[in-house]
Write an enzyme that holds these catalytic residues in place. Structure first.
Site, PDB file in Angstrom:
ATOM      1  N   CYS A  94       0.841  -1.205   0.000  1.00 43.86           N
ATOM      2  CA  CYS A  94       0.000   0.000   0.000  1.00 43.86           C
ATOM      3  C   CYS A  94       0.879   1.259   0.000  1.00 43.86           C
ATOM      4  O   CYS A  94       1.541   1.539  -0.988  1.00 43.86           O
ATOM      5  CB  CYS A  94      -0.972  -0.032   1.173  1.00 43.86           C
ATOM      6  SG  CYS A  94      -2.339   1.153   1.015  1.00 43.86           S
ATOM      7  N   HIS A 114      -3.665  -5.222   0.339  1.00 39.12           N
ATOM      8  CA  HIS A 114      -3.122  -5.681   1.621  1.00 39.12           C
ATOM      9  C   HIS A 114      -3.122  -7.209   1.697  1.00 39.12           C
ATOM     10  O   HIS A 114      -4.150  -7.815   2.013  1.00 39.12           O
ATOM     11  CB  HIS A 114      -3.942  -5.108   2.777  1.00 39.12           C
ATOM     12  CG  HIS A 114      -3.723  -3.647   3.001  1.00 39.12           C
ATOM     13  ND1 HIS A 114      -2.775  -3.163   3.883  1.00 39.12           N
ATOM     14  CD2 HIS A 114      -4.307  -2.561   2.435  1.00 39.12           C
ATOM     15  CE1 HIS A 114      -2.800  -1.840   3.860  1.00 39.12           C
ATOM     16  NE2 HIS A 114      -3.718  -1.451   2.987  1.00 39.12           N
ATOM     17  N   GLU A 167      -1.888  -9.009   3.918  1.00 37.51           N
ATOM     18  CA  GLU A 167      -1.898  -9.460   5.312  1.00 37.51           C
ATOM     19  C   GLU A 167      -3.297  -9.639   5.892  1.00 37.51           C
ATOM     20  O   GLU A 167      -3.465 -10.319   6.916  1.00 37.51           O
ATOM     21  CB  GLU A 167      -1.106  -8.483   6.201  1.00 37.51           C
ATOM     22  CG  GLU A 167      -1.753  -7.132   6.464  1.00 37.51           C
ATOM     23  CD  GLU A 167      -1.485  -6.098   5.383  1.00 37.51           C
ATOM     24  OE1 GLU A 167      -1.658  -4.906   5.654  1.00 37.51           O
ATOM     25  OE2 GLU A 167      -1.089  -6.485   4.262  1.00 37.51           O
TER      26      GLU A 167
END
Length: 507
Positions: A79, A167, A169
């Site tokens: 990001c 993202h 994660e």
């Protein structure tokens, strides 16, 4: 030496989540402020740049010098991290027409690029940004696009530098773990040898070296963090460890005696102190939540200090501080913004050195270590419990009778969760005694008694939480049991508030 991934934190709310995902790949990592890279650390295998609340073109934006990192270590920007690499190399980052938040899909990506090995076509990813990369430098190559973003990911040609605008994660990115594994394992070459067993072996050795023949005192809470610390220290220094478990009168029903029995079974040297009368006296008439917390916190410190001073030659105070505590206690500029010492004020008051063997572990890793140490499962899976105990679940002033009512109601609720197989599906649960009375009918008599609220939430890290959707049959049974068996309660409610905007505890 333990190899590691370094995560440079630019202030994202999901930075800790990146760390958790890397650890789940059995790879050690450390989160450090964006401007605190550990130059000279030969164990570093790769670097990840986190997201940020800033735009890269803001005057206040966090900027890192990557000149000594790029080319020496594989680099992945997420990001803001991706935007920062592109922007500082001559690319364009501009405000998106609309904030790009939520689900998107990889409409195209380079399947032969190592970063996307094993990623499915049209894989879902999660976006969360107000800016977007609109142009990349000539030596950058777009390697993925989404239905919302043309430059969804890139690689610098002939370099081990990647950037993704989504993202990987977060849970909602379907192949996020695979993408991180491709970077951590295939690109950085990490061996995936970070495990509870390896942590125990290295930590016990380090504790023996750090503490030598010194004596250590540990404040036990009954929770998993301090319990695991106790077992680790006992393994390292044995009789030189003394544990103190203080009952402030605000524990769960029978918890003081039950926890002492558990610790005895673990072979720990524990001093149990029943100080409930002392705390009740100091809390008379106090209704303000913050004042209650301060009285209970100070009282705990005073009682623990008195007990510790009865011991001879103690040089260390051990605590169950874990990694989120450490991360949250520092801003990304390195300034202390919040103290997270489990028993704040004790190290200074007692002039002791601090020992925190779990300071680099996340909560789920602490539980894995506990299992590897052979600890009882009910100690490992215990729900989080506030330090002030039931003091923040009794709204208003605290009296012994209110404590009795809440302990009895709470015991029925928690035991019910266990009996129905629901306990391990809930992150945290408890009963709150409300400062209101309501009209009821019991038999032929009109009653005017207390109302209680049941609270149960699901979560992964307590940063956000949703109310647990418990079966109606279960809630009905618990309500009937509490009203029929707990003298002083004639009404039961269920809290269906999420966090945010509500908090898990009521005070």
């Amino acid at each position: 030496m333990q190899e590691k991934i370094i995560i440079l934190d630019f202030g994202s709310q999901t930075t800790q989540l990146i760390g958790r995902r890397v650890r789940e790949l059995d790879t050690y990592c450390e989160i450090v402020p964006y401007n605190k890279f550990p130059y000279g650390d030969e164990t570093v295998k790769g670097v990840i740049l986190s997201g940020s609340p800033f735009s890269v073109y803001d005057e206040k934006a966090f900027k890192a010098d990557l000149s000594q990192i790029r080319g020496k270590y594989p680099l992945l920007g997420i990001c803001y991290g991706a935007q920062f690499i592109a922007y500082t190399n001559g690319g364009k980052v501009e405000p998106a027409n609309t904030r790009e938040y939520g689900r998107a899909h990889l409409t195209s990506f380079c399947q032969d690029n190592v970063l996307f090995k094993g990623v499915k076509e049209n894989s879902q990813v999660w976006m969360s940004h107000g800016d977007t990369i609109t142009a990349i430098p000539d030596n950058f190559k777009t390697i993925a696009s989404t239905d919302k973003v043309a430059i969804g990911a890139y690689q610098i040609q002939d370099e081990q530098v990647w950037g993704v605008q989504f993202h990987p994660e977060v849970y909602h990115t379907e192949d996020g773990t695979q993408i991180l594994k491709n970077f951590v394992v295939d690109i950085c070459g990490c061996k995936q040898d970070w495990s509870p067993a390896s942590f125990i072996e290295s930590t016990v050795a380090e504790l023996k070296e750090q503490l030598g023949n010194d004596k250590v005192v540990l404040a036990l809470s009954g929770g998993v963090d301090s319990s695991v610390v106790a077992v680790l220290l006992n393994k390292a220094i044995g009789k030189n460890l003394t544990c103190v478990f203080v009952d402030h009168g605000l524990l769960r029903k029978n918890e003081f005696s039950n926890v002492l029995k558990d610790y005895e079974c673990l072979g720990l040297n524990v001093i149990g102190v029943n100080a409930s009368e002392r705390f009740y006296k100091e809390l008379i008439g106090v209704a303000d939540p913050e004042k209650k917390r301060k009285i209970i916190g100070k009282g705990f410190i005073d009682v623990f200090d008195e007990e510790a001073h009865k011991l001879a030659d103690v040089k260390w105070l051990a605590q169950g501080t874990i990694y989120p505590d450490i991360i949250e206690s520092l801003s990304i500029t390195g300034t202390v913004i919040k103290s997270h010492h489990n028993v704040g004020g004790l190290p200074e008051k007692m002039n002791l050195k601090l020992c925190e063997p779990l300071r680099l572990l996340f909560k789920d890793e602490v539980r894995r270590v506990g299992r590897e140490l052979g600890m009882p499962e009910h100690l490992i899976t215990r729900h989080p419990f506030p330090g002030p105990g039931l003091g923040v679940r009794i709204l208003g002033d605290i009296t012994p009778d209110k404590v009795r009512i809440l302990q009895d109601a709470d015991d029925i609720f928690i035991q019910g969760l266990r009996d129905w197989g629901l306990y391990d599906k809930v992150w945290q649960a408890g009963v709150i005694l409300l400062p209101v009375q309501s009209v009821g009918v019991m038999g032929d008599e009109r009653t005017y008694e207390n109302a209680v609220a049941l609270r149960a939430v699901t979560s992964t890290d307590a940063m956000t939480a949703d109310w647990a959707h418990l079966p109606y049959e279960f809630l009905g049974k618990i309500s009937n049991d509490i009203i029929n068996k707990v003298k002083g309660v004639n009404r039961v409610t269920y809290d269906i508030s999420s966090k945010p905007p509500a908090t898990i505890e009521w005070e």
